[in-house]
Design an enzyme around this catalytic site. Structure first.
Site, PDB file in Angstrom:
ATOM      1  CG  ASP A 115      -2.870   6.962   3.339  1.00  9.12           C
ATOM      2  OD1 ASP A 115      -2.489   5.794   3.145  1.00  9.12           O
ATOM      3  OD2 ASP A 115      -2.089   7.888   3.617  1.00  9.12           O
TER       4      ASP A 115
ATOM      5  CD  GLU B 285       7.866  -1.390   2.823  1.00 13.78           C
ATOM      6  OE1 GLU B 285       7.117  -0.860   1.981  1.00 13.78           O
ATOM      7  OE2 GLU B 285       7.654  -1.320   4.042  1.00 13.78           O
TER       8      GLU B 285
ATOM      9  CB  THR C 281      -0.926   0.046   1.229  1.00  7.89           C
ATOM     10  OG1 THR C 281      -0.127  -0.017   2.399  1.00  7.89           O
ATOM     11  CG2 THR C 281      -1.937  -1.068   1.215  1.00  7.89           C
TER      12      THR C 281
END
Ligand code: HPA
Length: 243
Positions: free
Chosen positions: A210, A187, A96
């Site tokens: 978001d 990451e 995400t």
């Protein structure tokens, strides 16, 4: 680079336990979800520190899924060991991200063509300049074709792999947004650097959970649906990768 042997301190498995392609969510429970939902005959191949790894069959092809944990040091360890010690060729991160571009909305999918970073991870290579971490083009092209075929909203571009989720500098996000960076996660840059150094292939896909600048958020159910679309794109990419 160190010559370490398996099992490693972080992965209690043998090279044959992993498929050529590993899908890599951050969350171990997501790894279990993917294995249970999509893989036939899934076998648990690692569970050190709860970093669940499974190998099974997707439409008859062996595919693995293993969690990365959060942040560049964590994905740095797992992706390095998978590429270098377990013979994995392709790692596809499925994570995400928080959007920072006005064109990107919650539930959209982002294909990380490049990964900027505020981390010092690249300093280990002692390069006489700045390294540009990028996705593997063949994996990226296959994923984009799959996203197009699915008809989902997707974007291709730069992400920021940040060392901080809570950042003291309120101006930082705006500065990255000015450079056209689409979203922030934690990451991809380390994954892309390990792939480059180890001769592997990597791709990072994100669902936008978001919007950092507008405050837009998703419900848990919406997150699950867009996560499922991204998973299927990643699995299609694993299926079509060529030896
Ligand atoms: N920052 C970093 N990583 C994230 C975010 C974020 O806002 N949202 C989802 N992953």
């Amino acid at each position: 680079m160190s010559d370490i042997l398996y099992p490693t301190p972080h992965i209690a498995a043998q090279p044959a336990d992993f498929a050529r392609t590993v899908l890599m969510p951050g969350d171990p429970l997501r790894a279990a979800f993917i294995a249970q939902t999509y893989l036939e005959d899934a076998v648990l191949v690692n569970n050190v520190r709860g970093i669940q790894g499974y190998t099974g069959l997707y439409q008859g092809k062996r595919v693995s899924v293993m969690a990365s944990g959060m942040g560049m040091p964590s994905i740095g360890i797992y992706s390095y060991e998978l590429f270098r010690i377990f013979g994995v060729k392709n790692i596809i991160r499925v994570g995400t991200a928080g959007a920072i571009s006005p064109d990107v909305h919650v539930r959209d999918i982002v294909v990380a063509m490049g990964a900027c970073t505020n981390s010092n991870y690249a300093s280990q290579y002692r390069l006489p300049g700045t390294f540009a971490p990028t996705a593997s083009y063949p994996l990226m092209k296959t994923a984009i074709d799959a996203a197009q075929a699915k008809g989902v909203r997707y974007h291709v571009g730069n992400c920021l792999s940040s060392d901080t989720f809570y950042c003291d500098d309120d101006t930082a996000v705006g500065q990255w947004a000015k450079m056209g960076v689409l979203c922030i996660e934690m990451e991809a840059a380390a994954l892309y650097m390990n792939a480059a150094r180890c001769g592997g292939n990597a791709l990072a896909l994100f669902t936008v959970s978001d919007h950092i600048l507008t405050g837009e958020v998703t419900t848990a159910e919406e997150r699950q649906t867009s996560f499922t679309d991204m998973m299927e794109i990643a699995l299609e990419t694993a299926l079509k990768e060529k030896e």
